[in-house]
Design a protein around this motif. Structure first.
Motif, PDB file in Angstrom:
ATOM      1  N   THR A  31      19.420  17.345   0.070  1.00 58.31           N
ATOM      2  CA  THR A  31      19.044  18.238  -1.030  1.00 58.31           C
ATOM      3  C   THR A  31      18.766  19.655  -0.536  1.00 58.31           C
ATOM      4  N   ALA A  32      18.767  20.588  -1.463  1.00 55.81           N
ATOM      5  CA  ALA A  32      18.514  21.985  -1.116  1.00 55.81           C
ATOM      6  C   ALA A  32      17.058  22.214  -0.730  1.00 55.81           C
ATOM      7  N   ASP A  33      16.174  21.278  -1.049  1.00 56.78           N
ATOM      8  CA  ASP A  33      14.808  21.425  -0.534  1.00 56.78           C
ATOM      9  C   ASP A  33      14.589  20.536   0.690  1.00 56.78           C
ATOM     10  N   GLN A  34      15.666  20.319   1.419  1.00 51.80           N
ATOM     11  CA  GLN A  34      15.634  19.735   2.763  1.00 51.80           C
ATOM     12  C   GLN A  34      15.166  18.281   2.789  1.00 51.80           C
ATOM     13  N   ASN A  35      15.535  17.538   1.775  1.00 49.16           N
ATOM     14  CA  ASN A  35      15.182  16.127   1.710  1.00 49.16           C
ATOM     15  C   ASN A  35      16.451  15.289   1.590  1.00 49.16           C
ATOM     16  N   ILE A  36      16.265  13.985   1.385  1.00 50.89           N
ATOM     17  CA  ILE A  36      17.383  13.072   1.160  1.00 50.89           C
ATOM     18  C   ILE A  36      17.113  12.323  -0.140  1.00 50.89           C
ATOM     19  N   VAL A  37      18.127  12.241  -0.979  1.00 51.09           N
ATOM     20  CA  VAL A  37      17.986  11.482  -2.223  1.00 51.09           C
ATOM     21  C   VAL A  37      18.922  10.274  -2.185  1.00 51.09           C
ATOM     22  N   LEU A  38      18.356   9.104  -2.483  1.00 51.48           N
ATOM     23  CA  LEU A  38      19.171   7.896  -2.666  1.00 51.48           C
ATOM     24  C   LEU A  38      19.336   7.701  -4.165  1.00 51.48           C
ATOM     25  N   ARG A  39      20.560   7.550  -4.596  1.00 51.07           N
ATOM     26  CA  ARG A  39      20.860   7.408  -6.021  1.00 51.07           C
ATOM     27  C   ARG A  39      21.214   5.950  -6.326  1.00 51.07           C
ATOM     28  N   TRP A  40      21.088   5.580  -7.565  1.00 47.56           N
ATOM     29  CA  TRP A  40      21.491   4.265  -8.043  1.00 47.56           C
ATOM     30  C   TRP A  40      20.667   3.125  -7.419  1.00 47.56           C
ATOM     31  N   VAL A  41      19.372   3.360  -7.271  1.00 48.47           N
ATOM     32  CA  VAL A  41      18.497   2.282  -6.804  1.00 48.47           C
ATOM     33  C   VAL A  41      18.122   1.434  -8.022  1.00 48.47           C
ATOM     34  N   SER A  42      18.420   0.159  -7.948  1.00 47.09           N
ATOM     35  CA  SER A  42      18.059  -0.741  -9.041  1.00 47.09           C
ATOM     36  C   SER A  42      16.524  -0.860  -9.066  1.00 47.09           C
ATOM     37  N   LEU A  43      15.934  -0.728 -10.233  1.00 48.82           N
ATOM     38  CA  LEU A  43      14.482  -0.553 -10.315  1.00 48.82           C
ATOM     39  C   LEU A  43      13.691  -1.665  -9.627  1.00 48.82           C
ATOM     40  N   ALA A  44      14.142  -2.888  -9.757  1.00 46.69           N
ATOM     41  CA  ALA A  44      13.384  -3.999  -9.165  1.00 46.69           C
ATOM     42  C   ALA A  44      13.377  -3.938  -7.640  1.00 46.69           C
ATOM     43  N   ASP A  45      14.305  -3.178  -7.070  1.00 45.90           N
ATOM     44  CA  ASP A  45      14.381  -3.059  -5.606  1.00 45.90           C
ATOM     45  C   ASP A  45      13.378  -2.050  -5.043  1.00 45.90           C
ATOM     46  N   LEU A  46      12.752  -1.296  -5.913  1.00 50.94           N
ATOM     47  CA  LEU A  46      11.935  -0.180  -5.414  1.00 50.94           C
ATOM     48  C   LEU A  46      10.834  -0.603  -4.444  1.00 50.94           C
ATOM     49  N   PRO A  47      10.056  -1.664  -4.735  1.00 46.70           N
ATOM     50  CA  PRO A  47       9.006  -2.031  -3.765  1.00 46.70           C
ATOM     51  C   PRO A  47       9.582  -2.428  -2.400  1.00 46.70           C
ATOM     52  N   ALA A  48      10.650  -3.189  -2.405  1.00 44.67           N
ATOM     53  CA  ALA A  48      11.241  -3.614  -1.121  1.00 44.67           C
ATOM     54  C   ALA A  48      11.837  -2.421  -0.382  1.00 44.67           C
ATOM     55  N   LEU A  49      12.489  -1.536  -1.129  1.00 44.82           N
ATOM     56  CA  LEU A  49      13.041  -0.332  -0.512  1.00 44.82           C
ATOM     57  C   LEU A  49      11.916   0.493   0.115  1.00 44.82           C
ATOM     58  N   PRO A 104       0.824  -1.200   0.000  1.00 41.72           N
ATOM     59  CA  PRO A 104       0.000   0.000   0.000  1.00 41.72           C
ATOM     60  C   PRO A 104       0.863   1.258   0.000  1.00 41.72           C
ATOM     61  N   GLY A 105       0.432   2.219  -0.745  1.00 41.24           N
ATOM     62  CA  GLY A 105       1.153   3.490  -0.774  1.00 41.24           C
ATOM     63  C   GLY A 105       2.295   3.522  -1.764  1.00 41.24           C
ATOM     64  N   PHE A 106       2.622   2.380  -2.355  1.00 42.04           N
ATOM     65  CA  PHE A 106       3.787   2.366  -3.236  1.00 42.04           C
ATOM     66  C   PHE A 106       3.556   3.191  -4.497  1.00 42.04           C
ATOM     67  N   ARG A 107       2.353   3.066  -5.065  1.00 42.68           N
ATOM     68  CA  ARG A 107       2.124   3.752  -6.334  1.00 42.68           C
ATOM     69  C   ARG A 107       2.331   5.264  -6.189  1.00 42.68           C
ATOM     70  N   ALA A 108       1.738   5.829  -5.148  1.00 48.98           N
ATOM     71  CA  ALA A 108       1.884   7.278  -4.949  1.00 48.98           C
ATOM     72  C   ALA A 108       3.352   7.634  -4.709  1.00 48.98           C
ATOM     73  N   PHE A 109       4.036   6.816  -3.954  1.00 49.16           N
ATOM     74  CA  PHE A 109       5.463   7.049  -3.687  1.00 49.16           C
ATOM     75  C   PHE A 109       6.247   6.974  -4.992  1.00 49.16           C
TER      76      PHE A 109
END
Lengths: 197, 715
Positions: free
Chosen positions: B374-392, B321-326
């Motif tokens: 980031t300059a808009d006060q967030n955190i970016v994770l780079r180089w996430v392999s696409l298939a890992d996105l739901p588990a991440l 749940p919530g993955f699509r919006a994320f």
């Protein structure tokens, strides 16, 4: 300045430990809101007699966060507030001032101060009825200083020996059990709960 | 604190990033300061150069931890978490300059903290003070499809080369540098910096477009183009030459005039550019230039932890749940096929130590060390392999780090404001927190919008970057009788697009407590008024200041305290904003002549803006001067001068409110004399825009001074 190696060598600096946290879990639902505590601290910060007695400085409002310390009163020698932990909300007392005596005396002083200030906070009319009670016989003691008290077996053993008589005196001998966390990255922590017989 | 130079301008050898001796020196200097052997003002600037700030609250410090380009490793996340819980209050705050700030520290803990940060390759050196501040860059540099090359190694080289450089140790004020990978996207913000470098390739050679003299703050200025293109090898010598000119010729005494933008204004751009060229000509080849590039490239080399993969629609549907919006809001495809960046939005830029520890573990599982603030006060994770996105995503949900509001209105930017900053006037965080609450309780549709952004500063200094938001809000206050209400100035028309090439202009000053309604009102206005394809900012610009002021007038009206006591409290602060120093007489409140005059001055200042908007430069110019004169008259009235006496307001103002120990801020005080000197003449467009800004500042300062005087009189 202490190097990393020297810091490791002097790891067992428990005798000079002054930064100790105590968490007192509340009999309250995790949905408890932080705003009433912000309101209380907002009054405390301008209550001159309390400011003078406790050395209060100002409050920190983190009510927007999903967990962690959402409302804190910052004082010269401590932080007092409410934190949302995995098990639910708890009063947090974080000692930052000097401490005298051996480690047991230090634990005793911090736990007693935490309970006294928690009582003062929870007695405030703005605090919801459901959040006024501390879970009987439960508390968490955190050695908030990785340099003096790294989370190693030796430190845990030494600290446990100093903490036991303190807990016996306050919770009753044999009436409590304490669990620890072995992750060396985290602070040395004792989670105390009533012993179920 | 400087290193002797063997040849002018030549560093010869690049110094190590972390210098343990420096931490020892800090501990010693602190001890000497405590013994009364170091002057207060000297120690203050000294500790500032290590990022240790005084807070609004006595006896505690804010520590700014310099994170070049916001790049951190998993281990560094853990150490940040450690020091936040041991020395601060357990919360780390991501700033708009990709730094970390922690609050409520004891000064005595600073050396131990520096040592622990140094162990993991972080130095706080020159995080604050009159120095080259944290070098920023697009958080997606190197993985963004829109950039010709990765600016990260060049940004790192610049940060390394200028850190502790003797040429940067005697500047009158701070110096901010930003790198952008492209000309059009909203990430790099190069044109609002003292030095902005935008990636460009010419004839197959990597290089930069170089912008100088930009900045926000009370007097915002757009940067000017110094070089259309320089090859990358010229980057460091050019940056060095600019800092040398700034250090040599920049203002040193009047802090409000000490940024490089004012030097450029004083010299004129052509003369400034000549100075830079002359300085560049003096610099001989420095081996450190090459070393910095080589080390920079080594320092920032990164790659994927996992092989590339795919994520199909079925996998998205099957995720939790919530993955699509994320996925839709927080995930962005990288230039490299099979990978994505993932943005973790942090409410008000805050993250707990427990979250940082958990995130370090998550990073080790999916990306290892490719993490950026980031300059808009967030955190970016780079180089996430696409298939890992739901588990991440599932792992982030467990850490409460999976808010699905990336790029939406709910992702509000806010500086610390009155929570901890000495300069804060209104509670920027309180307003941001209130907005988040409203978005979560009944205004979800508003919070989910992607066509509007909100940035909030607690004062005109603009750490919340309010000038470059669709809706910018800057804290201020308004006196009404003997009471003071917190207010926010509303800025419209700004943008982060094109490296922040347009700043918003103020259209109204609204009650702080009503600012959330203002956000809702403006978005509704946009929905009703927008033309095909028109952006929010486009609509606001088309509607014009007069219409917008009219729209916001209901929120600007602040009744007497007795009628609307809630407006005399700030957001999320259930106590009075300022204690009333009323006389308590049963005859009621007395409104002084000065308050009326100040009100008149504010009105005239606004009318001057309207005249400019309508293209009547002459009227705008004369009205602006009238506004300043009215404000001066207001203050002079407290000295017993009557307008009917026919005094010279400029001369009398100078006599009573300028000079040593005078209450009026010197830099601002000078504006009226300048305006008087040119009154009657028609200034050029650029000068006129500046003059109006100066008018607003002068009137604002008159209000502040009057507030102080009124308080003193009552006491």
């Amino acid at each position: 300045m202490m190097t990393a190696a020297a810091r490791q060598d002097e790891a067992v600096g428990l005798a000079s430990l002054t930064r100790i946290d105590v968490l007192l879990p509340l009999e309250a639902d995790p949905s408890l809101r932080a705003e009433p505590f912000i309101e209380v601290f907002g009054r405390w910060r301008v209550d001159e007699s309390r400011v003078s007695r406790l050395g209060l400085n100002d409050l920190a409002d983190y009510a927007h966060l999903p967990s962690g310390p959402k409302a804190l009163m910052i004082a010269d020698g401590f932080h007092l507030g409410v934190t949302w932990e995995q098990d639910g909300p708890a009063v947090i007392y974080s000692h930052r001032g000097p401490l005298e005596g051996d480690l047991s005396a230090r634990f005793g002083r911090v736990i007693d101060t935490a309970r006294a200030l928690a009582g003062e906070l929870l007695a405030e009319p703005a605090v919801p009825e459901a959040a006024r009670r501390i879970v009987e016989g439960a508390l968490t003691v955190i050695l908030n200083d990785r340099e003096r008290a790294p989370n190693t077996p030796a430190v845990r053993e030494q600290a446990a020996a100093a903490l036991a008589p303190v807990l016996d005196a306050r919770l009753g001998a044999g009436a409590w059990i304490a669990g620890t966390d072995d992750d060396p990255r985290r602070r040395t922590t004792f989670r105390v709960s009533p012993k179920v017989t | 604190m400087t290193t002797p130079l063997s040849r002018p301008g030549s560093l010869e050898v690049l110094q190590p990033l972390v210098q343990p001796d420096e931490v020892d020196a800090f501990a010693t200097t602190l001890a000497r300061y405590r013994e009364g052997k170091v002057a207060e003002k000297v120690f203050t600037e000294y500790r500032l150069r290590f990022g240790t700030y005084g807070q609004r609250q006595d006896g505690v410090q804010m520590q700014r931890i310099k994170i070049p380009m916001g790049r951190v490793t998993a281990r560094q996340l853990e150490v940040l978490a450690e020091i936040a819980e041991e020395y601060a209050d357990g919360i780390s705050h991501v700033t708009t300059r990709q730094d970390i700030q922690i609050h409520f520290l004891k000064l005595e803990d600073a050396p131990a903290m520096f040592a622990r940060l140094g162990d993991v390759g972080i130095t706080c050196r020159e995080a604050c003070g009159n120095s080259v501040r944290n070098v920023t860059a697009c958080a997606e540099a190197g993985v963004c499809a829109g950039a010709p090359f990765d600016v990260t190694p060049y940004a790192q080289a610049t940060a390394r080369f200028l850190l502790r450089h003797p040429d940067t140790q005697d500047m009158g004020r701070k110096f901010k540098i930003s790198f952008s990978g492209c000309a059009d996207k909203p990430c790099g913000l190069a044109r609002m910096h003292d030095l902005g470098a935008v990636a460009k390739v010419r004839d197959g050679v990597e290089g930069f477009e170089v912008w100088v003299g930009g900045g926000l703050g009370p007097v915002p200025m757009q940067a000017k183009l110094l070089h259309d293109f320089i090859p990358a090898t010229e980057l460091l010598p050019t940056a060095q030459a600019i800092t040398r000119v700034f250090a040599r010729l920049g203002e040193k005494k009047i802090r409000s005039r000490a940024r490089i933008k004012f030097l450029i204004e004083k010299l004129g751009f052509e003369a400034f550019a000549r100075q830079v060229a002359e300085e560049r000509g003096k610099l001989t080849e420095d081996p450190a230039w090459t070393d910095a590039f080589e080390e920079g490239a080594r320092d920032v080399a990164e790659g994927p932890l996992k092989p590339p993969s795919t994520l199909d629609a079925a996998a998205i549907d099957a995720a939790g749940p919530g993955f699509r919006a994320f996925y839709e809001n927080n995930v962005r495809s990288q230039a490299q096929s099979g990978y994505a960046t993932v943005t973790l939005t942090l409410p008000l830029g805050d993250v707990t130590s427990d979250q940082l520890f958990g995130l370090a573990d998550v990073c080790r599982a999916y990306v290892e060390d490719t993490i950026r603030f980031t300059a808009d006060q967030n955190i970016v994770l780079r180089w996430v392999s696409l298939a890992d996105l739901p588990a991440l995503h599932a792992d982030l949900v467990a850490l409460d780090l999976a808010r699905a509001d990336g790029g939406t209105l709910a992702n509000v930017t806010a500086c610390p404001g009155t929570d901890s900053c000495k300069l804060g006037i209104a509670s920027s965080r309180g307003l941001a927190g209130t907005l988040l609450e409203r978005f979560a309780n009944g205004l979800a549709d508003l919070g989910a919008r992607k066509d509007v952004s909100v940035k909030i500063s607690g004062c005109p200094n603009a750490c919340g970057q309010h000038h470059v938001a669709a809706i910018g809000l800057a804290g201020s206050s308004k006196r009404k009788g003997q009471s003071v209400a917190p207010v926010f100035q509303v800025f419209l028309g700004g943008t982060t697009e094109n490296n922040a090439d347009r700043f918003g202009a103020t259209v109204a000053k609204v009650a702080a407590r009503r600012a959330p309604e203002v956000v809702a009102h403006l978005t509704k206005l946009y929905d009703g008024e927008k033309e095909d394809g028109e952006s929010f900012t486009g609509t606001m610009l088309r509607l014009g200041r007069a219409r917008l002021a009219e729209e916001l007038a209901p929120y600007a009206d602040i009744p007497e305290r007795d009628t609307a006591p809630e407006l005399y409290r700030d957001n999320k602060q259930p106590w009075e904003y300022v204690r009333t120093v009323g006389v308590g007489e049963c005859a009621g409140e007395v409104v002084s002549q000065a308050e009326f005059m100040l009100e008149d001055a504010e009105r005239l200042a606004f009318e001057a803006s309207l005249a400019l908007e309508k293209g009547d430069a002459q009227l705008a110019s004369t009205t602006a001067f009238e506004a300043m004169r009215a404000a001066a008259d207001a203050l002079l009235s407290t000295r017993g001068l009557l307008k009917s006496d026919g005094y010279d307001p400029v001369a009398e103002f100078e006599k009573h409110f300028t000079g040593e120990g005078a209450p009026f801020f010197p830099g601002t005080a000078a504006y009226i004399k300048k305006a008087a000197a040119e009154n009657g003449s028609a200034p050029d467009a650029e000068r006129l825009t500046r003059k109006l800004t100066e008018t607003h500042l002068f009137v604002e300062e008159a209000n502040v001074v009057y507030g102080k005087l009124a308080g003193a009189q009552v006491k």
